[in-house]
Design a protein around this motif. Sequence first.
Motif, mmCIF file in Angstrom:
data_model
loop_
_atom_site.group_PDB
_atom_site.id
_atom_site.type_symbol
_atom_site.label_atom_id
_atom_site.label_comp_id
_atom_site.label_asym_id
_atom_site.label_seq_id
_atom_site.Cartn_x
_atom_site.Cartn_y
_atom_site.Cartn_z
ATOM 1 N N VAL A 141 8.999 -1.963 8.437
ATOM 2 C CA VAL A 141 8.213 -2.156 7.212
ATOM 3 C C VAL A 141 9.070 -1.707 6.029
ATOM 4 C CG1 VAL A 141 6.116 -1.522 5.958
ATOM 5 C CG2 VAL A 141 6.065 -1.678 8.454
ATOM 6 N N ALA A 142 9.132 -2.520 4.968
ATOM 7 C CA ALA A 142 9.900 -2.172 3.769
ATOM 8 C C ALA A 142 9.305 -2.865 2.550
ATOM 9 C CB ALA A 142 11.364 -2.597 3.931
ATOM 10 N N GLU A 143 9.574 -2.307 1.361
ATOM 11 C CA GLU A 143 9.161 -2.972 0.126
ATOM 12 C C GLU A 143 10.021 -4.219 -0.050
ATOM 13 O OE1 GLU A 143 9.510 0.358 0.269
ATOM 14 O OE2 GLU A 143 7.439 0.924 -0.117
ATOM 15 N N ARG A 189 -1.323 0.826 4.865
ATOM 16 C CA ARG A 189 0.116 0.531 4.955
ATOM 17 C C ARG A 189 0.512 0.435 6.429
ATOM 18 N NH1 ARG A 189 4.667 1.325 1.453
ATOM 19 N NH2 ARG A 189 6.568 1.327 2.670
ATOM 20 N N PRO A 190 1.021 -0.719 6.864
ATOM 21 C CA PRO A 190 1.422 -0.879 8.267
ATOM 22 C C PRO A 190 2.545 0.075 8.653
ATOM 23 C CG PRO A 190 1.372 -2.993 7.123
ATOM 24 C CD PRO A 190 1.226 -1.928 6.086
ATOM 25 N N ARG A 191 2.602 0.403 9.949
ATOM 26 C CA ARG A 191 3.660 1.248 10.514
ATOM 27 C C ARG A 191 4.210 0.564 11.769
ATOM 28 N NH1 ARG A 191 -0.593 4.912 9.968
ATOM 29 N NH2 ARG A 191 -0.706 5.082 12.226
ATOM 30 N N PRO A 192 5.436 0.896 12.159
ATOM 31 C CA PRO A 192 6.048 0.213 13.306
ATOM 32 C C PRO A 192 5.297 0.326 14.635
ATOM 33 C CG PRO A 192 7.750 1.195 11.986
ATOM 34 C CD PRO A 192 6.433 1.664 11.414
ATOM 35 N N GLU A 193 4.509 1.348 14.869
ATOM 36 C CA GLU A 193 3.798 1.429 16.152
ATOM 37 C C GLU A 193 2.518 0.580 16.167
ATOM 38 O OE1 GLU A 193 2.125 4.884 13.736
ATOM 39 O OE2 GLU A 193 4.101 4.010 14.035
ATOM 40 N N GLN A 194 2.200 -0.047 15.062
ATOM 41 C CA GLN A 194 0.973 -0.831 14.943
ATOM 42 C C GLN A 194 1.243 -2.313 15.211
ATOM 43 O OE1 GLN A 194 -0.072 0.352 10.932
ATOM 44 N NE2 GLN A 194 -1.502 1.890 11.705
ATOM 45 N N ARG A 195 0.178 -3.108 15.088
ATOM 46 C CA ARG A 195 0.306 -4.549 15.288
ATOM 47 C C ARG A 195 -0.685 -5.270 14.388
ATOM 48 N NH1 ARG A 195 -2.523 -5.591 21.224
ATOM 49 N NH2 ARG A 195 -4.685 -5.371 20.520
ATOM 50 N N GLN A 202 9.440 -3.650 -7.810
ATOM 51 C CA GLN A 202 8.203 -3.090 -8.355
ATOM 52 C C GLN A 202 7.290 -2.557 -7.259
ATOM 53 O OE1 GLN A 202 9.244 -6.300 -9.052
ATOM 54 N NE2 GLN A 202 10.205 -5.785 -11.002
ATOM 55 N N GLY A 203 7.576 -2.825 -6.003
ATOM 56 C CA GLY A 203 6.763 -2.345 -4.891
ATOM 57 C C GLY A 203 5.413 -3.024 -4.776
ATOM 58 N N ARG A 204 5.328 -4.290 -5.190
ATOM 59 C CA ARG A 204 4.056 -5.015 -5.128
ATOM 60 C C ARG A 204 3.771 -5.580 -3.744
ATOM 61 N NH1 ARG A 204 5.135 -9.212 -9.705
ATOM 62 N NH2 ARG A 204 7.040 -9.150 -8.496
ATOM 63 N N TYR A 205 4.823 -5.853 -2.981
ATOM 64 C CA TYR A 205 4.663 -6.469 -1.665
ATOM 65 C C TYR A 205 5.468 -5.692 -0.625
ATOM 66 C CZ TYR A 205 2.796 -10.343 -4.324
ATOM 67 O OH TYR A 205 2.039 -11.103 -5.180
ATOM 68 N N LEU A 206 4.989 -5.776 0.614
ATOM 69 C CA LEU A 206 5.712 -5.231 1.762
ATOM 70 C C LEU A 206 6.167 -6.392 2.627
ATOM 71 C CD1 LEU A 206 3.299 -2.375 2.911
ATOM 72 C CD2 LEU A 206 5.406 -2.143 1.582
ATOM 73 N N VAL A 207 7.279 -6.170 3.312
ATOM 74 C CA VAL A 207 7.767 -7.119 4.296
ATOM 75 C C VAL A 207 7.825 -6.399 5.631
ATOM 76 C CG1 VAL A 207 9.942 -8.120 5.074
ATOM 77 C CG2 VAL A 207 9.022 -8.777 2.919
ATOM 78 N N CYS A 208 7.176 -6.981 6.626
ATOM 79 C CA CYS A 208 7.218 -6.442 7.982
ATOM 80 C C CYS A 208 8.017 -7.398 8.860
ATOM 81 C CB CYS A 208 5.807 -6.323 8.564
ATOM 82 S SG CYS A 208 4.703 -5.255 7.639
ATOM 83 N N THR A 209 8.920 -6.861 9.641
ATOM 84 C CA THR A 209 9.562 -7.651 10.682
ATOM 85 C C THR A 209 8.693 -7.445 11.919
ATOM 86 O OG1 THR A 209 11.735 -7.226 9.733
ATOM 87 C CG2 THR A 209 11.666 -8.004 12.012
ATOM 88 N N ALA A 210 8.343 -8.529 12.571
ATOM 89 C CA ALA A 210 7.452 -8.437 13.721
ATOM 90 C C ALA A 210 7.913 -9.386 14.814
ATOM 91 C CB ALA A 210 6.018 -8.775 13.305
ATOM 92 N N ALA A 262 0.880 -1.165 0.000
ATOM 93 C CA ALA A 262 0.000 0.000 0.000
ATOM 94 C C ALA A 262 0.918 1.216 0.000
ATOM 95 C CB ALA A 262 -0.897 0.001 1.232
ATOM 96 N N PRO A 263 0.523 2.313 -0.666
ATOM 97 C CA PRO A 263 1.409 3.476 -0.756
ATOM 98 C C PRO A 263 1.602 4.178 0.586
ATOM 99 C CG PRO A 263 -0.690 3.898 -1.862
ATOM 100 C CD PRO A 263 -0.714 2.486 -1.393
ATOM 101 N N PHE A 264 2.704 4.941 0.690
ATOM 102 C CA PHE A 264 2.955 5.746 1.877
ATOM 103 C C PHE A 264 1.768 6.656 2.127
ATOM 104 C CE2 PHE A 264 7.373 4.709 0.882
ATOM 105 C CZ PHE A 264 7.853 4.418 2.133
#
Length: 112
Positions: A92-94, A73-79, A98-106, A66-68
């Motif tokens: 959170v990073a692409e 679009r998830p953010r680090p303070e969320q869950r 192509q920016g089709r997917y995001l990768v979140c470390t959780a 999801a765009p900025f």
Amino acid sequence: MNTPKLTRALVLQSPVPTPDGAGGYTTTWQSLGTHWAAIDARTGQERLGALGPSGEVRLRITLRAAPFGNDRRPRPEQRFIEGARIYRILTVAESDPQGRYLVCTAQEELPA
């Protein structure tokens, strides 16, 4: 990049501070929507806490991008939540050029 298998429904939540009437606040959580995601366990370690040893596992959560500035679009303070499981978002990073997917470390949290 292989197309990830997004087979797990995760609800994205954002913290909402609520006054507690004594000058402080408590945190409640507002659901923002459901994301289909893939979850992979990454590194883990054991820690010695006040109540004895406990484990910590970092997770890699892949989902559609999801765009900025977009609420989806998830953010680090969320869950993310999945039933009774809670995943605190750390980064959170692409994941692809192509920016089709995001990768979140959780990190998975134990409910209080």
